[in-house]
Design a protein around this motif. Sequence first.
Motif, PDB file in Angstrom:
ATOM      1  N   PHE A   1       0.834  -1.204   0.000  1.00  8.77           N
ATOM      2  CA  PHE A   1       0.000   0.000   0.000  1.00  8.77           C
ATOM      3  C   PHE A   1       0.869   1.255   0.000  1.00  8.77           C
ATOM      4  CE2 PHE A   1      -2.259   3.468   2.027  1.00  8.77           C
ATOM      5  CZ  PHE A   1      -3.456   3.477   1.333  1.00  8.77           C
ATOM      6  N   ILE A   2       1.863   1.294   0.880  1.00  2.65           N
ATOM      7  CA  ILE A   2       2.738   2.465   0.980  1.00  2.65           C
ATOM      8  C   ILE A   2       3.488   2.681  -0.331  1.00  2.65           C
ATOM      9  CG2 ILE A   2       4.796   3.394   2.140  1.00  2.65           C
ATOM     10  CD1 ILE A   2       3.662   2.034   4.719  1.00  2.65           C
ATOM     11  N   ARG A   3       3.987   1.609  -0.934  1.00  5.65           N
ATOM     12  CA  ARG A   3       4.707   1.714  -2.209  1.00  5.65           C
ATOM     13  C   ARG A   3       3.813   2.326  -3.285  1.00  5.65           C
ATOM     14  NH1 ARG A   3       6.148  -3.632  -3.308  1.00  5.65           N
ATOM     15  NH2 ARG A   3       7.840  -3.317  -1.846  1.00  5.65           N
ATOM     16  N   ASN A   4       2.575   1.853  -3.383  1.00  2.52           N
ATOM     17  CA  ASN A   4       1.652   2.369  -4.398  1.00  2.52           C
ATOM     18  C   ASN A   4       1.200   3.793  -4.075  1.00  2.52           C
ATOM     19  OD1 ASN A   4       0.625   0.337  -6.659  1.00  2.52           O
ATOM     20  ND2 ASN A   4       1.211  -0.847  -4.847  1.00  2.52           N
ATOM     21  N   HIS A   5       0.984   4.079  -2.805  1.00  9.56           N
ATOM     22  CA  HIS A   5       0.578   5.431  -2.400  1.00  9.56           C
ATOM     23  C   HIS A   5       1.692   6.429  -2.705  1.00  9.56           C
ATOM     24  CE1 HIS A   5      -0.833   8.778   0.055  1.00  9.56           C
ATOM     25  NE2 HIS A   5      -2.024   8.177   0.075  1.00  9.56           N
ATOM     26  N   THR A   6       2.915   6.061  -2.411  1.00 14.02           N
ATOM     27  CA  THR A   6       4.065   6.924  -2.696  1.00 14.02           C
ATOM     28  C   THR A   6       4.244   7.121  -4.198  1.00 14.02           C
ATOM     29  OG1 THR A   6       5.159   6.154  -0.668  1.00 14.02           O
ATOM     30  CG2 THR A   6       6.563   7.178  -2.341  1.00 14.02           C
ATOM     31  N   TYR A   7       4.024   6.073  -4.953  1.00  8.75           N
ATOM     32  CA  TYR A   7       4.217   6.113  -6.404  1.00  8.75           C
ATOM     33  C   TYR A   7       3.159   6.980  -7.085  1.00  8.75           C
ATOM     34  CZ  TYR A   7       5.556   4.349 -11.012  1.00  8.75           C
ATOM     35  OH  TYR A   7       5.997   4.254 -12.305  1.00  8.75           O
ATOM     36  N   PHE A   8       1.880   6.808  -6.710  1.00  3.71           N
ATOM     37  CA  PHE A   8       0.788   7.486  -7.410  1.00  3.71           C
ATOM     38  C   PHE A   8       0.309   8.774  -6.732  1.00  3.71           C
ATOM     39  CE2 PHE A   8       0.397   3.101  -8.983  1.00  3.71           C
ATOM     40  CZ  PHE A   8       0.425   3.354 -10.348  1.00  3.71           C
ATOM     41  N   LYS A   9       0.575   8.924  -5.438  1.00  2.00           N
ATOM     42  CA  LYS A   9       0.166  10.108  -4.678  1.00  2.00           C
ATOM     43  C   LYS A   9      -1.325  10.445  -4.843  1.00  2.00           C
ATOM     44  CE  LYS A   9       4.785  12.130  -4.826  1.00  2.00           C
ATOM     45  NZ  LYS A   9       5.398  10.847  -4.944  1.00  2.00           N
ATOM     46  N   PRO A  10      -2.209   9.499  -4.519  1.00  2.36           N
ATOM     47  CA  PRO A  10      -3.646   9.781  -4.612  1.00  2.36           C
ATOM     48  C   PRO A  10      -4.082  10.733  -3.500  1.00  2.36           C
ATOM     49  CG  PRO A  10      -3.301   7.686  -3.547  1.00  2.36           C
ATOM     50  CD  PRO A  10      -1.941   8.170  -3.981  1.00  2.36           C
ATOM     51  N   LYS A  11      -5.298  11.268  -3.624  1.00  2.00           N
ATOM     52  CA  LYS A  11      -5.837  12.157  -2.586  1.00  2.00           C
ATOM     53  C   LYS A  11      -6.107  11.393  -1.297  1.00  2.00           C
ATOM     54  CE  LYS A  11      -8.029  15.022  -6.048  1.00  2.00           C
ATOM     55  NZ  LYS A  11      -9.266  15.244  -6.790  1.00  2.00           N
ATOM     56  N   CYS A  12      -6.496  10.121  -1.440  1.00  2.00           N
ATOM     57  CA  CYS A  12      -6.813   9.310  -0.258  1.00  2.00           C
ATOM     58  C   CYS A  12      -6.707   7.830  -0.616  1.00  2.00           C
ATOM     59  CB  CYS A  12      -8.213   9.640   0.267  1.00  2.00           C
ATOM     60  SG  CYS A  12      -9.524   9.282  -0.917  1.00  2.00           S
ATOM     61  N   GLY A  13      -6.836   6.988   0.408  1.00  3.68           N
ATOM     62  CA  GLY A  13      -6.737   5.555   0.164  1.00  3.68           C
ATOM     63  C   GLY A  13      -7.464   4.738   1.217  1.00  3.68           C
ATOM     64  N   PHE A  14      -7.880   3.561   0.788  1.00  6.57           N
ATOM     65  CA  PHE A  14      -8.468   2.566   1.686  1.00  6.57           C
ATOM     66  C   PHE A  14      -7.540   1.359   1.703  1.00  6.57           C
ATOM     67  CE2 PHE A  14     -12.225   4.977   0.631  1.00  6.57           C
ATOM     68  CZ  PHE A  14     -13.013   4.919   1.765  1.00  6.57           C
ATOM     69  N   LEU A  15      -7.141   0.960   2.902  1.00  3.10           N
ATOM     70  CA  LEU A  15      -6.318  -0.230   3.077  1.00  3.10           C
ATOM     71  C   LEU A  15      -7.104  -1.232   3.908  1.00  3.10           C
ATOM     72  CD1 LEU A  15      -3.661  -1.873   3.058  1.00  3.10           C
ATOM     73  CD2 LEU A  15      -2.907  -0.474   5.002  1.00  3.10           C
ATOM     74  N   MET A  16      -7.438  -2.358   3.290  1.00  7.81           N
ATOM     75  CA  MET A  16      -8.143  -3.430   3.979  1.00  7.81           C
ATOM     76  C   MET A  16      -7.083  -4.404   4.496  1.00  7.81           C
ATOM     77  SD  MET A  16     -11.079  -2.304   3.302  1.00  7.81           S
ATOM     78  CE  MET A  16     -11.855  -1.213   2.149  1.00  7.81           C
TER      79      MET A  16
END
Length: 194
Positions: A133-148
Amino acid sequence: MNLPNYLRKKRGKLELKKGKKWITWNPYHSKLAAYVLGNGKNWPFARESKILYLGAAEGNTVNFLSNVCIQGRIIAVDISRMSMIELVKLAEERKNIIPFLGDAHFPEKYKNYAGSPDILYQDIAQSDQVNIFIRNHTYFKPKCGFLMIKSHSISGKESEIYLETEKILTENFNSFEIVNISKWAKGHKVYYIE
């Protein structure tokens, strides 16, 4: 959360308005529905939302989100060829779903499809799901995220797994919301990150 007018809670269930009728969104089959019923506070999805969905499986939640984000798009990534067969069928019916057979460890492989997503949604059963999740969040920089988080996919005591997850998230993000959805999905918590 104030639910948008196309969602409603009715007799302990969540329903989505589709045309003139309401369809049940089963929290036992969708962790996002469980999050809403578990009194989650955030609903960032809009008609134009662009979603990167990691761990799309056969597309149950993807299907519902495609009804919500009708002018947006959902990049549905999954590593399973069997799941991809179902996702491709769904994408033939829904033009806002783009299935991608791939490994969520490698965001560079699907970057051309994902573009700049508004929302990162991850529901995968991997031992390193937080790091993915962190790798993808850092890569794409979305406004928000849901981690299940599925604790059964990580070795260790459930309580320690959640403590470690929260420690890692605190080191990487300013704030996050935690919703326990184990009533509907045993061994699961939802983390909403802004």
